[in-house]
Design a protein around this motif. Structure first.
Motif, PDB file in Angstrom:
ATOM      1  N   TRP A 132      -1.414  75.147 -11.175  1.00 17.81           N
ATOM      2  CA  TRP A 132      -0.477  75.042 -12.290  1.00 17.81           C
ATOM      3  C   TRP A 132      -0.304  76.390 -12.995  1.00 17.81           C
ATOM      4  O   TRP A 132       0.805  76.748 -13.386  1.00 17.81           O
ATOM      5  CB  TRP A 132      -0.954  73.981 -13.274  1.00 17.81           C
ATOM      6  CG  TRP A 132      -1.041  72.597 -12.691  1.00 17.81           C
ATOM      7  CD1 TRP A 132      -0.302  72.108 -11.642  1.00 17.81           C
ATOM      8  CD2 TRP A 132      -1.910  71.543 -13.111  1.00 17.81           C
ATOM      9  NE1 TRP A 132      -0.671  70.798 -11.394  1.00 17.81           N
ATOM     10  CE2 TRP A 132      -1.643  70.422 -12.270  1.00 17.81           C
ATOM     11  CE3 TRP A 132      -2.875  71.426 -14.110  1.00 17.81           C
ATOM     12  CZ2 TRP A 132      -2.327  69.211 -12.415  1.00 17.81           C
ATOM     13  CZ3 TRP A 132      -3.548  70.223 -14.249  1.00 17.81           C
ATOM     14  CH2 TRP A 132      -3.277  69.128 -13.413  1.00 17.81           C
ATOM     15  N   THR A 146       3.205  78.454 -13.224  1.00 19.57           N
ATOM     16  CA  THR A 146       3.730  78.858 -14.532  1.00 19.57           C
ATOM     17  C   THR A 146       4.092  80.336 -14.524  1.00 19.57           C
ATOM     18  O   THR A 146       5.156  80.741 -15.022  1.00 19.57           O
ATOM     19  CB  THR A 146       2.704  78.553 -15.634  1.00 19.57           C
ATOM     20  OG1 THR A 146       2.455  77.143 -15.677  1.00 19.57           O
ATOM     21  CG2 THR A 146       3.196  79.019 -16.995  1.00 19.57           C
ATOM     22  N   SER A 151      -5.229  81.588 -18.788  1.00 15.84           N
ATOM     23  CA  SER A 151      -3.810  81.587 -18.430  1.00 15.84           C
ATOM     24  C   SER A 151      -3.172  82.945 -18.700  1.00 15.84           C
ATOM     25  O   SER A 151      -2.270  83.383 -17.971  1.00 15.84           O
ATOM     26  CB  SER A 151      -3.064  80.501 -19.207  1.00 15.84           C
ATOM     27  OG  SER A 151      -3.262  80.648 -20.601  1.00 15.84           O
ATOM     28  N   THR A 193       5.450  81.444 -23.386  1.00 11.60           N
ATOM     29  CA  THR A 193       5.037  80.263 -22.652  1.00 11.60           C
ATOM     30  C   THR A 193       3.954  79.525 -23.421  1.00 11.60           C
ATOM     31  O   THR A 193       3.225  80.120 -24.219  1.00 11.60           O
ATOM     32  CB  THR A 193       4.539  80.640 -21.238  1.00 11.60           C
ATOM     33  OG1 THR A 193       4.255  79.452 -20.500  1.00 11.60           O
ATOM     34  CG2 THR A 193       3.296  81.509 -21.293  1.00 11.60           C
ATOM     35  N   SER A 218       1.152  76.338 -22.339  1.00 13.22           N
ATOM     36  CA  SER A 218       0.655  75.449 -21.288  1.00 13.22           C
ATOM     37  C   SER A 218      -0.309  74.428 -21.880  1.00 13.22           C
ATOM     38  O   SER A 218      -1.339  74.807 -22.458  1.00 13.22           O
ATOM     39  CB  SER A 218      -0.047  76.251 -20.191  1.00 13.22           C
ATOM     40  OG  SER A 218       0.872  77.065 -19.487  1.00 13.22           O
ATOM     41  N   CYS A 229       4.578  74.381 -19.742  1.00 12.79           N
ATOM     42  CA  CYS A 229       3.834  73.633 -18.728  1.00 12.79           C
ATOM     43  C   CYS A 229       3.066  72.541 -19.469  1.00 12.79           C
ATOM     44  O   CYS A 229       2.259  72.845 -20.352  1.00 12.79           O
ATOM     45  CB  CYS A 229       2.881  74.557 -17.969  1.00 12.79           C
ATOM     46  SG  CYS A 229       1.889  73.711 -16.710  1.00 12.79           S
ATOM     47  N   LEU A 289       7.025  71.683 -15.310  1.00 14.17           N
ATOM     48  CA  LEU A 289       7.387  72.988 -15.856  1.00 14.17           C
ATOM     49  C   LEU A 289       8.817  72.892 -16.377  1.00 14.17           C
ATOM     50  O   LEU A 289       9.733  72.570 -15.614  1.00 14.17           O
ATOM     51  CB  LEU A 289       7.330  74.070 -14.777  1.00 14.17           C
ATOM     52  CG  LEU A 289       5.982  74.451 -14.198  1.00 14.17           C
ATOM     53  CD1 LEU A 289       6.160  75.482 -13.089  1.00 14.17           C
ATOM     54  CD2 LEU A 289       5.071  75.011 -15.275  1.00 14.17           C
ATOM     55  N   ARG A 329      11.780  75.213 -18.001  1.00 15.56           N
ATOM     56  CA  ARG A 329      12.174  76.603 -18.242  1.00 15.56           C
ATOM     57  C   ARG A 329      13.500  76.629 -18.988  1.00 15.56           C
ATOM     58  O   ARG A 329      14.384  75.804 -18.744  1.00 15.56           O
ATOM     59  CB  ARG A 329      12.300  77.362 -16.924  1.00 15.56           C
ATOM     60  CG  ARG A 329      12.626  78.845 -17.124  1.00 15.56           C
ATOM     61  CD  ARG A 329      12.547  79.623 -15.822  1.00 15.56           C
ATOM     62  NE  ARG A 329      13.538  79.168 -14.842  1.00 15.56           N
ATOM     63  CZ  ARG A 329      13.656  79.689 -13.629  1.00 15.56           C
ATOM     64  NH1 ARG A 329      12.847  80.640 -13.233  1.00 15.56           N
ATOM     65  NH2 ARG A 329      14.576  79.224 -12.807  1.00 15.56           N
TER      66      ARG A 329
END
Length: 230
Positions: A39, A43, A65, A115, A117, A146, A223, A225
């Motif tokens: 994952w 991402t 991450s 981002t 997650s 995510c 995900l 975007r």
């Protein structure tokens, strides 16, 4: 030990994550069967950070991450409201900032890409959090969310919700986590989270455009975007 409720009081959520920080990465890998690495890689590919860009990794936890995002040469900063999580990742060589998702300590249009997650679900007001991410993103910049989602195949969805969330997750958390009760909140928050089309609508309503999503692991994770208007 403590856990949060679905009202997601920021102090309760931060305290809960402080309590799981010590074994957070190990627990995530155990609960996901190693899918957490996949994952993170997906991402990064969806966000496509490039050398010289500035990237915000919100709800970064221990910054594992953020390290993944920085692989392609972008300057990436890990932001999280749990000081315990940031301390647990102190050996990871990326900038770290204590930050509230609803009042980010960054100027307007500071980042080329942002981002979050597995963290939007824990924000007290996710829609305001999405708008705040838009504020700190430059025109034309990118967002990738995510997050746990809704499996699209009915037999898998039923098995995932009943067996994984209802039975396997609590058992694995008891064996591995430093705060197993926190993972009861995790299961509840996943069940309470909107499915992919509804989250896409909310991202668009928060000021993002060209919203699209891609399912991972049969839709157990998705995900999303989007882009900020140029």
């Amino acid at each position: 030990m403590s856990r949060a409720d679905l009202d997601k009081d920021p102090r309760d959520v931060a305290t809960m994550f402080d309590g799981v920080a010590r074994r957070y990465d190990l627990t995530n890998t155990a609960l996901s069967g190693g899918q957490d690495r996949y994952w993170r890689a997906q991402t990064r590919r969806a966000l496509a950070p490039r050398a010289g860009e500035r990237v915000l990794d919100l709800a970064a936890g221990t910054a594992v991450s953020t390290v993944e995002l920085a692989r392609d040469g972008a300057w990436c900063v890990a932001a999280d409201f749990s000081l315990g999580m940031l301390r647990a990742g102190h050996r990871r060589d990326v900038p770290k900032v204590a930050a509230d998702a609803l009042a980010l300590p960054f100027a307007d249009e500071s980042f080329d890409a942002v981002t979050i997650s597995f963290g939007l679900r824990n924000v007290a007001d996710p829609d305001a959090g999405l708008a705040e991410l838009a504020r700190v993103t430059r025109p034309g910049g990118r967002l990738v969310v995510c997050e746990f989602s809704t499996p699209t195949w009915t037999p898998f969805r039923v098995a995932y919700q009943e067996l994984m969330l209802g039975r396997a997750l609590p058992a694995i958390a008891r064996a591995v986590s430093s705060n197993p009760d926190a993972y009861l909140y995790l299961a509840e928050s996943i069940r309470d989270w909107p499915a992919q089309p509804r989250l896409a609508e909310r991202i668009g309503a928060a000021g993002w455009e060209r919203v699209a999503w891609r399912d991972l692991t049969g839709g157990a994770v998705a995900l999303h975007r989007a882009f900020k208007a140029a």
